[in-house]
Design an enzyme around this catalytic site. Structure first.
Site, mmCIF file in Angstrom:
data_model
loop_
_atom_site.group_PDB
_atom_site.id
_atom_site.type_symbol
_atom_site.label_atom_id
_atom_site.label_comp_id
_atom_site.label_asym_id
_atom_site.label_seq_id
_atom_site.Cartn_x
_atom_site.Cartn_y
_atom_site.Cartn_z
ATOM 1 C CB SER A 11 -1.028 0.030 1.017
ATOM 2 O OG SER A 11 -1.876 0.830 1.272
ATOM 3 C CG ASP B 268 -6.181 -3.150 -3.866
ATOM 4 O OD1 ASP B 268 -7.008 -2.288 -3.487
ATOM 5 O OD2 ASP B 268 -5.075 -3.477 -3.578
#
Length: 676
Positions: free
Chosen positions: A447, A499
């Protein structure tokens, strides 16, 4: 549709947002009215106690007041359910009904006070059931009044003063550069919106230090938010309805599309490179990226055994022993890293849990199995990290030998610069290579940590030509095209399913906003039906609704005109809406600099249907993907869960072990695979 205008100001709800709250209150009021009627009928209107006249008047008046309130609520619910999002004509009477409902709060307040006075002064001699019923009615009145006040606070719009109609828009592609009354008006509006968003951020982050760096971040983020939300007049429920419609539209397109062919190699990868080899490496390095989150992720992944394993280190100070560790919760974090990676204390060169805006935790360790010096960077885990994520302006990032425009995400570049200074200036890498000079350098993260790792790899590339970077679920708005192409030689990005984060960039958000505006303006169903069907579809699945449209292929010129005498969804010109009729129109030009994912992109998807029961088995497949595959946001219940580090790790382990995995999180224990 535009926010509802009542009491001389515009609010954060629309006239078709009153169906659900009205139904809920009407349900409560009907039960209340029935209970009061039963009480009154049971006593036959005659009460044998003190103050029976006051009690009789109170109950009769309460029945009348409740009846009027129920009728007004029924009218509000019925009228609010008429029309469509962009056709508020049938709801013109909503403001008058809201005024009527507001007036009925006055007799309700008076009757609540009357009931309270009777209970306190004249209730002696009455049976307990009657006294208890009156007390319950009084408390219910005050609770409803309190919730109404709270609701008013939530829907209050600081920018809700009724706005004058903007001047006529120029033709598409033409911008008036003169300082006209209209441009001055919108400049003032944007400035006020930025101040409002900055005040909201300061209130949200009131416990953070109000130093110069935080003030600069607040200002930058508020400018971004105010600019993004200032050109449309959609209320939150409109956006929710648009997302529900988009999800079903995307699912229909996916069902009608032929299965994609698996691409064994990336077009940019060297010939003969094996995808399975990269998967093995990715699975290995992902456990370090996950370990960088410390004890929160370890406890989440090992809810039964994790607390017991970490309890000893969390309850005593180990700062003297762990002299390479910096930050808070030293024992908990460092012990979780040791448990997750299987490394020994002596394998760590430096561990930092220091966390501020633009400064994120990381650790440097020796991986003897892969003969690598590893730099693992933590992803988003605090509000300070969120502020770093949201500092999404572009900043120049000149790299020697790269031709073309070089720029990157500002907040992540600042975080990479912080770690670069630590590694180089403080001599951490020199110390590591003095211990293992023959080892290679590997940088990894998930991330925010993945984006930071990619930019750090760019900064270190010239000094360490053989370095490798594995970025798991990196942010989509990260690098310019030139830097993204340059990074393909040494960066591998891993993206799971749908995602959201790898698809999250300002241009993609503008595209999503444009699609929402188009789909809600075309749908001819009332909003409450869209939301109900959308919730059912998200929870239980089924076939996507066709949602018939009454205004297909409407262009911006038509959308900009007042609809049935009401205001348009668009309050000023935006390049995001150059063409609402065609997504691929050449007139559609990006208002922001495009940013891309780093390196070669490995996309992991599930085989089979997207909806399964919790205990069903799931298999994954991996393929090399092009950055253009992530230029739009996909709406899905998995768009957030696919970003979680444990989900990425589970998918990689499934691919490398060639075993299906259960979708139930409780059935997955990361500790089974964590030993190196």
């Amino acid at each position: 549709m535009p926010g509802m205008v009542v009491f001389g100001r515009r609010w954060g709800i629309a006239s078709d947002d009153l169906v659900f709250p009205g139904c809920f209150e009407m349900f409560v009021r009907v039960l209340w009215w029935i209970g009061t009627l039963i009480l009154y009928t049971y006593h036959g209107g005659n009460f044998d106690c003190n103050g029976k006249g006051v009690l009789h008047t109170y109950l009769v008046g309460l029945l009348v007041v409740l009846g009027l309130i129920i009728l007004s609520l029924w009218a509000i619910v019925y009228v609010s359910g008429q029309g469509t999002i962009t056709n508020p004509g049938p709801r013109r009477s909503i403001p008058a009904l809201v005024y009527l409902r507001a007036l009925l709060y006055i007799p309700e307040l008076v009757w609540a006070c009357m009931g309270a006075v009777w209970v306190s002064d004249d209730s002696k001699g009455c049976d307990l059931a009657t006294v208890g019923s009156v007390i319950a009615a009084v408390i219910a009145s005050w609770i409803i009044l309190l919730f109404t006040a709270v609701g008013v606070v939530f829907v209050f719009d600081p920018l809700g003063n009724p706005r004058p109609q903007p001047p006529a828009m120029e033709p598409l592609g033409v911008r008036d550069m003169e300082s006209t009354e209209g441009t001055q008006f919108f400049s003032t509006a944007r400035s006020l919106a930025a101040k409002v968003w900055e005040s909201r951020l300061r209130l949200l982050c009131c416990f953070l230090p109000q130093d110069e760096s935080h003030r600069a971040a607040f200002s930058s983020i508020s400018q971004l938010f105010s600019g993004f939300f200032s050109d449309t007049d959609l209320v939150p429920s409109d956006i929710a309805a648009g997302l529900a419609l988009l999800h079903q539209e995307q699912d229909k397109m996916e069902l009608s599309r032929d299965p994609d062919e698996i691409v064994p190699h990336s077009p940019s990868s060297p010939i003969g490179e094996d995808l399975e080899t990269e998967l093995e490496k990715a699975a290995h390095w992902m456990q370090f990226a996950a370990a960088a989150y410390g004890w929160p992720l370890y406890i989440f992944s090992n809810p039964l055994t994790g607390p017991c394993k970490l309890s000893g280190d969390c309850c005593r100070s180990r700062a003297a022993e762990y002299d390479i560790v910096g930050g808070d919760h030293l024992g908990c974090h460092f012990s979780s890293i040791l448990q997750s990676t299987g490394l020994q204390y002596r394998d760590f060169i430096y561990v930092s849990f220091h966390n501020q805006i633009y400064e994120i935790p990381f650790f440097v360790a020796l991986d003897h199995k892969q003969e690598a010096i590893l730099v693992a960077i933590r992803g988003t885990l605090s509000l300070k990290d969120v502020l770093t994520d949201l500092s999404a302006e572009c900043e120049n990032l000149p790299i020697e030998g790269v031709m073309g425009a070089c720029y990157a995400h500002k907040g992540i570049y600042q975080a990479a610069s912080y770690i670069y200074k630590k590694l180089v200036t403080d001599g951490i890498l020199n110390q590591a290579f003095s211990v293992a000079p023959e080892y290679k350098l590997v940088i990894t993260g998930h991330s925010l940590g993945a984006g930071t790792a990619s930019l750090l790899a760019l900064l270190l590339r010239n000094s360490f030509p053989n370095l490798q970077c594995y970025a798991f679920s990196p942010p989509g708005g990260l690098l310019s095209k030139a830097l993204a192409d340059y990074s393909k030689d040494f960066v591998v990005s891993v993206v799971l399913g749908k995602d959201l984060v790898p698809r999250l960039s300002i241009p993609n958000m503008e595209d999503l906003k444009r699609r929402i505006l188009k789909i809600v303006s075309n749908c001819n169903k009332p909003k409450y039906r869209i939301l109900l069907q959308g919730c059912w579809y998200e929870l239980f699945g089924g076939d996507p609704d066709d949602f018939p449209t009454e205004m297909d292929n409407r262009r911006e010129e038509e959308l900009s005109q007042p609809l049935l005498g009401e205001e348009s969804l668009m309050i000023r010109h935006s390049s995001s809406y150059q063409s609402l009729a065609s997504d691929d129109s050449p007139a559609h030009k990006a208002a922001y600099l495009p940013l891309f994912l780093p390196g070669r992109i490995m996309h992991i998807t599930e085989d089979g249907p997207s909806r399964r029961s919790c205990f069903s088995q799931v298999r994954y497949r991996a393929e090399w993907a092009n950055e253009t595959s992530f230029r739009s946001i996909l709406i899905s219940p998995r768009m957030l869960s696919d970003h979680m580090p444990d989900a990425v790790l589970r998918a990689l382990y499934s691919l490398t072990s060639e075993r299906p995995y259960s979708l139930c999180p409780s059935s997955v224990n990361m500790s089974q695979h964590n030993t190196i």
